[in-house]
Design a protein around this motif. Structure first.
Motif, PDB file in Angstrom:
ATOM      1  N   VAL A   1      18.402  23.534  19.090  1.00 33.78           N
ATOM      2  CA  VAL A   1      17.354  23.453  18.059  1.00 33.78           C
ATOM      3  C   VAL A   1      16.371  24.607  18.215  1.00 33.78           C
ATOM      4  O   VAL A   1      16.008  25.262  17.234  1.00 33.78           O
ATOM      5  N   HIS A   2      15.955  24.879  19.442  1.00 39.47           N
ATOM      6  CA  HIS A   2      15.025  25.987  19.669  1.00 39.47           C
ATOM      7  C   HIS A   2      15.653  27.323  19.262  1.00 39.47           C
ATOM      8  O   HIS A   2      14.990  28.167  18.653  1.00 39.47           O
ATOM      9  N   ALA A   3      16.919  27.514  19.582  1.00 38.65           N
ATOM     10  CA  ALA A   3      17.601  28.763  19.221  1.00 38.65           C
ATOM     11  C   ALA A   3      17.700  28.904  17.700  1.00 38.65           C
ATOM     12  O   ALA A   3      17.423  29.979  17.153  1.00 38.65           O
ATOM     13  N   MET A   4      18.055  27.822  17.018  1.00 35.15           N
ATOM     14  CA  MET A   4      18.170  27.879  15.552  1.00 35.15           C
ATOM     15  C   MET A   4      16.818  28.155  14.906  1.00 35.15           C
ATOM     16  O   MET A   4      16.718  28.957  13.983  1.00 35.15           O
ATOM     17  N   VAL A   5      15.767  27.496  15.385  1.00 35.53           N
ATOM     18  CA  VAL A   5      14.433  27.721  14.829  1.00 35.53           C
ATOM     19  C   VAL A   5      14.015  29.168  15.031  1.00 35.53           C
ATOM     20  O   VAL A   5      13.491  29.813  14.124  1.00 35.53           O
ATOM     21  N   ALA A   6      14.267  29.706  16.217  1.00 35.60           N
ATOM     22  CA  ALA A   6      13.896  31.100  16.496  1.00 35.60           C
ATOM     23  C   ALA A   6      14.657  32.064  15.596  1.00 35.60           C
ATOM     24  O   ALA A   6      14.071  33.006  15.047  1.00 35.60           O
ATOM     25  N   ILE A   7      15.951  31.838  15.404  1.00 41.19           N
ATOM     26  CA  ILE A   7      16.763  32.721  14.559  1.00 41.19           C
ATOM     27  C   ILE A   7      16.292  32.674  13.110  1.00 41.19           C
ATOM     28  O   ILE A   7      16.116  33.712  12.466  1.00 41.19           O
ATOM     29  N   VAL A   8      16.060  31.472  12.596  1.00 42.11           N
ATOM     30  CA  VAL A   8      15.606  31.335  11.200  1.00 42.11           C
ATOM     31  C   VAL A   8      14.219  31.943  11.036  1.00 42.11           C
ATOM     32  O   VAL A   8      13.941  32.630  10.046  1.00 42.11           O
ATOM     33  N   TYR A   9      13.331  31.730  12.012  1.00 37.96           N
ATOM     34  CA  TYR A   9      11.982  32.291  11.944  1.00 37.96           C
ATOM     35  C   TYR A   9      12.042  33.817  11.896  1.00 37.96           C
ATOM     36  O   TYR A   9      11.384  34.450  11.067  1.00 37.96           O
ATOM     37  N   ILE A  10      12.841  34.408  12.780  1.00 40.34           N
ATOM     38  CA  ILE A  10      12.965  35.873  12.812  1.00 40.34           C
ATOM     39  C   ILE A  10      13.536  36.387  11.495  1.00 40.34           C
ATOM     40  O   ILE A  10      13.075  37.397  10.959  1.00 40.34           O
ATOM     41  N   ALA A  11      14.531  35.689  10.958  1.00 52.16           N
ATOM     42  CA  ALA A  11      15.118  36.101   9.680  1.00 52.16           C
ATOM     43  C   ALA A  11      14.077  36.078   8.569  1.00 52.16           C
ATOM     44  O   ALA A  11      13.991  37.022   7.772  1.00 52.16           O
ATOM     45  N   PHE A  12      13.278  35.023   8.497  1.00 51.69           N
ATOM     46  CA  PHE A  12      12.216  34.952   7.484  1.00 51.69           C
ATOM     47  C   PHE A  12      11.225  36.098   7.643  1.00 51.69           C
ATOM     48  O   PHE A  12      10.842  36.741   6.664  1.00 51.69           O
TER      49      PHE A  12
END
Length: 143
Positions: A116-127
């Motif tokens: 979950v932390h990895a997915m949130v970080a990836i999506v945040y960086i993409a945004f």
């Protein structure tokens, strides 16, 4: 276009920015849930091997207290779209990543939390990348 029309266009958030705001609020809700989870453990309502604060080893006491305070704090910052909200979330994510990935002999493993932390970080960086590129493109086109 007049300057007034340009200023109105630039102050209206794009669809990507609105999605980013909702993403941060969804992450805020999950941070609140994580914070409540840690408070439940500290107060002794958790049925498990470390079910009460005074029965926890010192390393769990430190981690549980830190995360019980920081997760709700991150939730508030993310919900308000404050610049410090993602920073506090990042601190929580790093602490849990160290707990479950670097120290599994002490804290056990919890791959779902790490995912979950990895997915949130990836999506945040993409945004952030998409929004910054669009803003840069708008600034260039205005000149």
């Amino acid at each position: 276009m007049t300057d007034e029309q340009l200023s109105r266009l630039s102050t209206r958030p794009s669809t990507t920015e609105l999605l980013f705001e909702w993403f941060q609020r969804i992450v805020a809700l999950y941070c609140l849930i994580f914070g409540v989870f840690y408070w439940v453990r500290l107060l002794g309502f958790y049925e498990g091997p470390l079910w009460r604060f005074d029965l926890m080893p010192t390393y769990w006491q430190v981690a549980a207290v830190l995360l019980a305070v920081f997760f709700p704090f991150a939730a508030i910052g993310l919900w308000m779209l404050a610049s410090w909200g993602p920073i506090i979330w990042f601190i929580c994510a790093v602490v849990e990543t160290v707990m479950y990935a670097a120290l599994p002999d002490l804290f056990g493993t919890n791959y779902s939390v790490l995912a979950v932390h990895a997915m949130v970080a990836i999506v945040y960086i993409a945004f952030v990348v998409v929004i910054s590129r669009r803003r840069r493109g708008r600034e260039v086109s205005h000149y």
